[in-house]
Design a protein around this motif. Structure first.
Motif, mmCIF file in Angstrom:
data_model
loop_
_atom_site.group_PDB
_atom_site.id
_atom_site.type_symbol
_atom_site.label_atom_id
_atom_site.label_comp_id
_atom_site.label_asym_id
_atom_site.label_seq_id
_atom_site.Cartn_x
_atom_site.Cartn_y
_atom_site.Cartn_z
ATOM 1 N N TYR B 35 42.460 -15.333 -27.326
ATOM 2 C CA TYR B 35 42.957 -15.625 -28.667
ATOM 3 C C TYR B 35 44.423 -15.225 -28.761
ATOM 4 O O TYR B 35 44.868 -14.258 -28.157
ATOM 5 C CB TYR B 35 42.180 -14.848 -29.732
ATOM 6 N N GLN B 37 47.152 -13.929 -31.576
ATOM 7 C CA GLN B 37 47.230 -13.340 -32.903
ATOM 8 C C GLN B 37 48.659 -13.426 -33.410
ATOM 9 O O GLN B 37 49.581 -12.874 -32.813
ATOM 10 C CB GLN B 37 46.786 -11.874 -32.854
ATOM 11 N N LEU B 90 44.825 -11.641 -27.341
ATOM 12 C CA LEU B 90 43.594 -10.850 -27.279
ATOM 13 C C LEU B 90 42.556 -11.539 -26.412
ATOM 14 O O LEU B 90 42.234 -12.710 -26.615
ATOM 15 C CB LEU B 90 43.022 -10.642 -28.682
ATOM 16 N N VAL B 101 31.229 -10.305 -30.551
ATOM 17 C CA VAL B 101 32.342 -10.494 -29.611
ATOM 18 C C VAL B 101 33.075 -9.171 -29.490
ATOM 19 O O VAL B 101 33.379 -8.515 -30.484
ATOM 20 C CB VAL B 101 33.297 -11.590 -30.124
ATOM 21 N N PHE B 103 36.449 -7.142 -28.045
ATOM 22 C CA PHE B 103 37.835 -7.455 -27.772
ATOM 23 C C PHE B 103 38.503 -6.389 -26.918
ATOM 24 O O PHE B 103 38.131 -5.211 -26.954
ATOM 25 C CB PHE B 103 38.622 -7.537 -29.089
ATOM 26 N N GLY B 104 39.544 -6.822 -26.205
ATOM 27 C CA GLY B 104 40.446 -5.883 -25.570
ATOM 28 C C GLY B 104 41.500 -5.447 -26.578
ATOM 29 O O GLY B 104 41.482 -5.867 -27.741
ATOM 30 N N LYS B 105 42.430 -4.621 -26.127
ATOM 31 C CA LYS B 105 43.450 -4.103 -27.037
ATOM 32 C C LYS B 105 44.669 -5.009 -27.129
ATOM 33 O O LYS B 105 45.534 -4.783 -27.954
ATOM 34 C CB LYS B 105 43.879 -2.703 -26.591
#
Lengths: 112, 112
Positions: B35, B37, B90, B101, B103-105
């Motif tokens: 994704y 952002q 992301l 879901v 997520f990573g940072k």
């Protein structure tokens, strides 16, 4: 295609006041899985709430939301805002396909 | 529990450069996502993959390539970085399309 609308980009509240973040969705499919994700600064976004059951209230960590398929809505609410609630909130939709569609996000700021 | 690791955390590139972002997950999840952002635009899906070697385009795939080399890793390539581009990318994963879901940072990209 599917879409999710979060009408407020920025919401600023005083601590102790109620929170309501709006979320509506558009889809041609009858299946609807709705989610609220929260993203705190310098952390990963994580799941706050989810629902696929019409007219059933779901709650977690003081927040609640009810999926209303008749109005295609899944508004996030909390009775009393806390300073620690300041974060970015995303509403998301899935129709049971692989693609999770997010709204534009609402940045909530809670002031003393 | 598991973790999603994105590398690098910060990426500075030059206009026209090809840049690669990497993501590893140890959840053993089948589905992985990238994704983008941007403030006010929410999380927009670039690519996703439902299994090893699978690739599906999202809403924002133009200008990007992706590769799912193995189940645990999913990389994203910016094919030609645009000047003054700034965004957070992301990576995420999930067991299936309708489950939570993770997520990573994020990787913060700046193009000079």
């Amino acid at each position: 295609g599917d879409s999710v609308t979060q009408t407020e980009g920025l919401v600023t509240l005083t601590e102790g006041l109620p929170v309501m973040l709006n979320c509506t969705y558009q889809t041609i499919y009858s299946n609807a899985f709705l989610f609220w994700y929260v993203h705190y600064l310098n952390e990963s976004p994580w799941l706050l709430l989810r629902s696929s059951t019409d007219n059933k209230r779901t709650e977690h960590q003081g927040f609640h939301a009810t999926l209303h398929k008749s109005s295609s809505s899944f508004h996030l609410q909390k009775s009393s805002a806390q300073l620690s609630d300041s974060a970015l909130y995303y509403c998301a939709f899935n129709n049971a396909g692989a693609k999770l569609t997010f709204g534009g996000g609402t940045r909530l700021t809670v002031r003393p | 529990g598991g973790i999603i690791t994105q590398t690098p955390k910060f990426l500075i590139g030059q206009e026209g450069q090809k840049l690669t972002l990497k993501c590893q997950q140890n959840f053993n999840h089948d589905t992985m996502y990238w994704y983008r952002q941007d403030s006010g635009k929410g999380l927009r899906l670039i690519y996703y993959s439902i299994t090893e070697n699978d690739l599906q385009k999202g809403d924002l795939s133009e200008g990007y390539d992706a590769s799912r080399e193995k189940k645990s890793s999913f990389s994203l390539t910016v094919t030609s970085a645009q000047k003054n581009e700034m965004a957070v990318f992301l990576c995420a994963s999930s067991i299936s399309q309708i489950t939570e879901v993770f997520f990573g940072k994020g990787t913060r990209l700046t193009v000079v």
